[in-house]
Scaffold this motif. Structure first.
Motif, short mmCIF file in Angstrom:
data_model
loop_
_atom_site.label_atom_id
_atom_site.label_comp_id
_atom_site.label_asym_id
_atom_site.label_seq_id
_atom_site.Cartn_x
_atom_site.Cartn_y
_atom_site.Cartn_z
N GLN A 1 0.87 -1.18 0.00
CA GLN A 1 0.00 0.00 0.00
C GLN A 1 0.91 1.23 0.00
O GLN A 1 1.31 1.69 -1.05
CB GLN A 1 -0.99 -0.05 1.15
N CYS A 2 1.25 1.77 1.16
CA CYS A 2 2.16 2.92 1.12
C CYS A 2 3.53 2.50 0.62
O CYS A 2 4.25 3.28 0.01
CB CYS A 2 2.27 3.59 2.48
N GLY A 3 3.94 1.26 0.91
CA GLY A 3 5.19 0.72 0.39
C GLY A 3 6.41 0.93 1.26
O GLY A 3 7.48 0.45 0.92
N ILE A 4 6.27 1.57 2.41
CA ILE A 4 7.46 1.84 3.21
C ILE A 4 7.98 0.55 3.86
O ILE A 4 9.18 0.40 4.07
CB ILE A 4 7.19 2.93 4.29
N CYS A 5 7.09 -0.39 4.15
CA CYS A 5 7.53 -1.65 4.75
C CYS A 5 7.92 -2.67 3.69
O CYS A 5 8.48 -3.72 4.02
CB CYS A 5 6.41 -2.26 5.61
N CYS B 1 3.84 -3.80 9.42
CA CYS B 1 3.12 -3.07 8.37
C CYS B 1 1.91 -2.43 9.03
O CYS B 1 1.18 -3.09 9.77
CB CYS B 1 2.67 -4.02 7.26
N ARG B 2 1.70 -1.15 8.80
CA ARG B 2 0.57 -0.46 9.42
C ARG B 2 -0.58 -0.29 8.44
O ARG B 2 -1.63 0.20 8.84
CB ARG B 2 1.05 0.91 9.92
N CYS B 3 -0.37 -0.66 7.18
CA CYS B 3 -1.40 -0.36 6.17
C CYS B 3 -2.26 -1.56 5.78
O CYS B 3 -3.45 -1.42 5.57
CB CYS B 3 -0.76 0.14 4.88
N THR B 4 -1.64 -2.71 5.61
CA THR B 4 -2.31 -3.78 4.86
C THR B 4 -3.09 -4.76 5.70
O THR B 4 -3.93 -5.49 5.17
CB THR B 4 -1.28 -4.61 4.08
N ILE C 1 4.97 3.59 9.54
CA ILE C 1 6.34 3.11 9.63
C ILE C 1 7.32 4.21 9.19
O ILE C 1 8.49 4.18 9.54
CB ILE C 1 6.51 1.82 8.79
FE1 FES Z 1 2.42 0.82 4.46
FE2 FES Z 1 3.17 -1.71 4.96
S1 FES Z 1 2.30 -0.92 3.15
S2 FES Z 1 3.45 0.04 6.19
#
Ligand code: FES
Length: 915
Positions: free
Chosen positions: A105-109, A141-144, A352
């Motif tokens: 999602q955001c891709g940071i993790c 991961c905080r998004c998925t 993250i």
């Molecule tokens: Fe955003 Fe994992 S995709 S923290």
């Protein structure tokens, strides 16, 4: 040769290349990789081994690069995501699978996840869900919600059919911006500063409340090698305070003489990279005197409490109110009533990516490159602080590694802006994890009391609600919470006699702000818990009680708003009936053989009004065609991981009548994209999506008018020619023959959409939102009756999204939101000054999330683009109450203080069993 340098040189192999670097003693490998060797695909989320974002392979083993001193890498082989891509078939297989499953999602993790997964695939371990959870267990991961990540790893190497079709709305296409998330090239706030940038550190209050005296800061700076300058309040040329709501702009850029929360900024030190790497902030001449602080609402509301703001008597920031009918008379007449008090905790966003960015002067204009959810709000706020026109400030958002509401507020931006203006040089700043947690906004802790009645036939009859919300030292989005909660506290149910009051209370705590739901998740805990109590008192099935009372088309909300269509709560609740019946029967059967591990099933509903509450809320979207046929969409809605880049492009392509792969996206940048508003309040699909639809329709109308084609004509963008086919003939427009404007467009359109709302009157009556989205969750848990531990086993989530623009993104939002709701319900509790890191503050890990089934309900909204409704906040509103209701169903005890930690559940069990 300098023998000292020679001694300190460390040689190792990085992604197949021999490298030599000279780290400081004890320097983290993550720092050396990123700052000395340019490996920006290695992300840093905590510098403490808690989040796993910096995971790399050292001699094939997955390790957190922030925990390894670079000297230990001597002679070893280090691999990062960027090196693995293209060189390792496992990484390629994972990238395909992550893209197909929507696992980023955001891709940071994602780099940390993928590197860990490569190690798993290389190991030859049999791929099972447990093995994946084990291998990826150290990466947060905080998004998925992790489900799609697990699925992607399990399916790595399987053929993934390329997306078919034109990518129009309703199709689960891959994210259009996924490639950079999967090869490490996406650039987040800490990745973009030029190498020669100065570094900045903010000096913050070590006490909840303190008086402070600044010493000779400039003298100290002059004596300290590498320090360039120090900034304080007297260096702010414009407005001394800021805030997301202008009437409540109360937060000082730098505190003056007294701080109001632990972590409040008092000064900023700017220096060279080398100087700031060894900077010792205890050397900065500041004298602190700790003062008594009011950390709880009950303390802040006493007569003796220190006033945080002179113009807000009693430390009450503001109030919200909605009333209809006669709640007291209705409750008096009710056959059954229930009443309860509930408290919830500060909840940390825990994205993250800590806040980060850099600023520089370009000519006499300021440029700020930072992670943000609200570029135009940042531009306007910085202009105020700097005392310049907004046109003198350019905001270029970087990739955003999660936001969830907190990156709506200014964080690093004012300090960077002031420092760049002062020094004339590029200046960078990345918050440490502790600094991020101490100083940025949180979910409001709430104290709620509610009383609800029903008649013997099960119909709701009267509700009163009082909520107090700890807004911390400054307002941030507190007024929004105070206003939004009374509108939503009824839940999506018909209650004719209703009164709800909410107020925000100042304390000496970190400011509370926006966090997925703006107070509604807290109020839903109270209302949905009491609904279970009511149903039980009435002897009714808890799900059927909700269905009986669900709002319908044509019935007024507590604000007197009537929707003729699109009210989807009943459909959501009804969709849960099969799972409700089966899972309750399964739980009862299990419980007959397991007295110490009890299972229970809970249900809860929720709703959320999309966009601002009765306030203007426009988005503008621009598009254009170049002479070579490039179709450009200026999409200024910041994608913080939720997928607005993709969903809005799908809406645009559908309305224009071309495949989505013809669309070239230009992202948010205040110089080149019009204002698409903030990414907040579940508004981007609805509001910016509508602006994109209108822009596409305007461009289409212009194209058709050029050749007098029928409205239903088919467009084919073929190189620099548009083919237009209608019933009569095929027309052609040669784009190269048209004159281009200053931006190079031969055809263009720009449209604005502002949702129709009606202001609320003194009783909160009006049309606060043009649309609501609806949701109902069912949760199954297992409670250990001796330990008080709660294990979520399953969630079924029904969401009315009007029209699923992209079902894959819908599922991703639902799973991620439920993970956050689960955290809020069971484990997350931010204690200012005590849990400001990711080992004391727990968020759900890959092993904590149960299987989640998403049921997509589509009750089209008359205002939504192609009927679509917003979703971002709705996804966690019913989660916590569904889990609490499941705990009660399993154990017989009702937890009213969140989070429902094992200690709290066990205390309730003991209280019941021993009195
Ligand atoms: Fe955003 Fe994992 S995709 S923290």
């Amino acid at each position: 040769m300098d023998k000292r340098i020679g001694l300190n040189s460390i040689a190792f192999t990085l992604n197949g290349d021999s490298v030599v670097t000279r780290p400081l003693p004890g320097e983290r490998l993550s720092y050396s990789l990123r700052e000395r060797l340019g490996a920006k695909d290695v992300k840093v989320g905590c510098d403490a081994g808690d989040c796993g974002a910096c995971t790399v392979l050292v001699n094939g083993a997955a390790i957190c690069a922030c925990l390894m001193p670079t000297h230990q890498a001597e002679g070893r082989t280090v691999e990062t995501l960027a090196g693995l891509r293209g060189a390792d078939s496992a990484a390629e297989a994972l990238a395909d699978s992550f893209a197909a499953h929507g696992a980023a999602q955001c891709g940071i993790c994602t780099p940390g996840m993928m590197v860990s997964a490569v190690a798993l695939l290389r190991s030859g371990t049999q791929l099972t869900e447990a093995a994946v959870q084990d291998a990826l267990g150290g990466v947060l991961c905080r998004c998925t919600g992790y489900g799609k990540i697990i699925d992607a790893v399990l399916a790595a190497g399987e053929p993934h059919a390329p997306p078919q079709g034109d990518g129009h709305t309703g199709q689960p296409i891959q994210r259009l911006d996924v490639a950079g998330k999967l090869d490490g090239t996406e650039r987040f706030g800490d990745d973009v500063a030029p190498p020669d940038a100065l570094h900045l550190r903010v000096i913050r209050s070590p006490y909840h409340r303190a008086h402070f005296d600044l010493g000779d800061l400039q003298g100290w700076a002059g004596r300290t090698p590498g320090i360039v300058t120090v900034l304080t309040a007297k260096d702010v040329p414009g407005a001394q305070t800021f805030g997301v709501i202008p009437a409540f702009a109360d937060q000082p850029v730098f505190a003056v003489s007294e701080t109001r929360f632990k972590g409040e900024a008092v000064a900023a030190v700017v220096g060279s990279a080398a100087a700031m790497q060894v900077f010792d902030e205890t050397q900065v001449p500041i004298t602190w005197t700790e003062l008594p602080a009011a950390l709880s609402m009950s303390e802040a509301l006493t007569d003796e409490a220190p006033a945080l703001h002179a113009d807000r008597p009693g430390n009450v920031m503001c109030k919200g109110y909605v009333a209809c009918g006669d709640d007291e008379a209705a409750l008096e007449a009710a056959d059954v009533t229930v009443e309860g008090s509930f408290t919830t905790a500060f909840v940390e966003h825990a994205y993250i990516e800590p806040e980060a960015g850099f600023a520089r002067m370009v000519g006499d204009r300021l440029e700020v490159h930072a992670c943000t959810q609200a570029p135009v709000m940042d531009q306007e706020a910085l202009a105020e602080i700097l005392g310049v026109a907004p046109s003198a400030v350019r905001i270029v958002p970087t990739g955003v590694g999660g936001g969830f509401g907190s990156k709506l507020d200014l964080s690093v931006q004012p300090y960077l802006a002031l420092a760049a203006m002062r020094t004339g040089r590029a200046v960078r700043l990345t918050y440490s994890r502790t600094e991020s947690m101490q100083s940025t906004t949180k979910r409001h802790p709430a104290q709620i009391t509610a009383r609800i009645g029903a008649t013997a036939d099960g119909r709701l009859n009267g509700m009163t609600f009082q909520g107090q919300f700890n807004t911390g030292a400054y307002a941030s989005w507190g007024p929004t919470v105070a206003n939004r909660v009374p509108v939503h506290a009824s839940g999506p149910y018909r209650i004719a006699d209703y009164r709800a009051e909410a107020r925000g209370v100042h304390t000496h705590c970190v400011p509370s702000g926006a966090f997925r739901g703006f107070g509604v998740p807290q109020s839903a805990v109270a209302q949905e818990s009491l609904f279970d109590e009511l149903a039980d008192k009435l002897g009714m099935d808890r799900l059927e009680f909700r269905i009986l009372n669900a709002l319908e088309n044509g019935t007024p909300t507590v604000c007197g708003q009537v929707f003729d269509s699109g009210v989807g709560i009943r459909a959501c609740l009804e969709a849960l009936r099969p799972a409700w019946a089966k899972m309750r029967a399964d739980a009862q059967s299990w419980n007959r053989g397991h007295p110490s591990l009890r299972r229970g099933v809970g249900v809860a509903g929720g709703w959320y009004g999309c966009g601002n509450t009765s306030l203007p809320n426009p988005s503008t979207i621009k598009c254009g065609l170049r002479a070579d046929g490039t179709l450009v969409l200026h999409q200024g809605a910041v994608d913080i991981g939720q997928g607005s880049n993709t969903a809005i492009a799908q809406i645009f392509a559908t309305a224009l009548g071309v495949p989505v792969d013809k669309v070239t996206l230009v992202g948010a940048d205040t110089d080149v994209t019009p204002d698409a508003g903030k990414t907040s309040a579940s508004r981007q699909t609805f509001v910016s999506g509508n602006a994109a639809r209108l822009s596409a329709e305007a461009l289409r109308a212009e194209i058709l008018a050029r050749v007098n084609a029928d409205k239903g004509a088919k467009l084919n963008l073929d190189g620099d020619v548009i083919e237009i086919r209608d019933a009569a003939k095929t027309h052609r427009v040669a784009l190269a023959d048209l004159p281009a404007d200053a931006e190079g467009y031969v055809l263009r359109a720009e449209q604005t959409y502002d949702p129709p709302t009606v202001p609320l009157d003194a009783n909160g009556q009006g049309h606060p939102y043009a649309q609501f989205g609806y949701a109902a969750h069912l949760a199954v848990v297992e409670v250990d009756m001796a330990l008080g531990t709660v294990r979520p086993l399953r969630v079924v989530a029904a969401h009315d999204v009007g029209h699923a623009i992209n079902p894959n993104l819908v599922e991703g939002q639902v799973q991620g939101g439920i993970a956050q709701g689960l955290g809020m319900a069971l484990m997350e509790e931010y204690l200012p000054g005590r849990t400001d890191n990711l080992h004391d503050y727990l968020i759900p890990t890959i092993g904590d999330i149960p299987p989640i089934e998403t049921l997509i309900i589509e009750e089209p909204d008359v205002h939504g683009p192609f009927g679509a409704k917003g979703l971002g906040e709705h996804v966690l509103i019913p989660t916590a109450p569904a889990l609490l209701n499941a705990i009660h169903d399993a154990s017989g005890v009702r937890v009213t203080e969140l989070p429902a930690t094992p200690a709290r559940v066990r205390a309730k069990l003991r209280e019941r069993d021993h009195g």
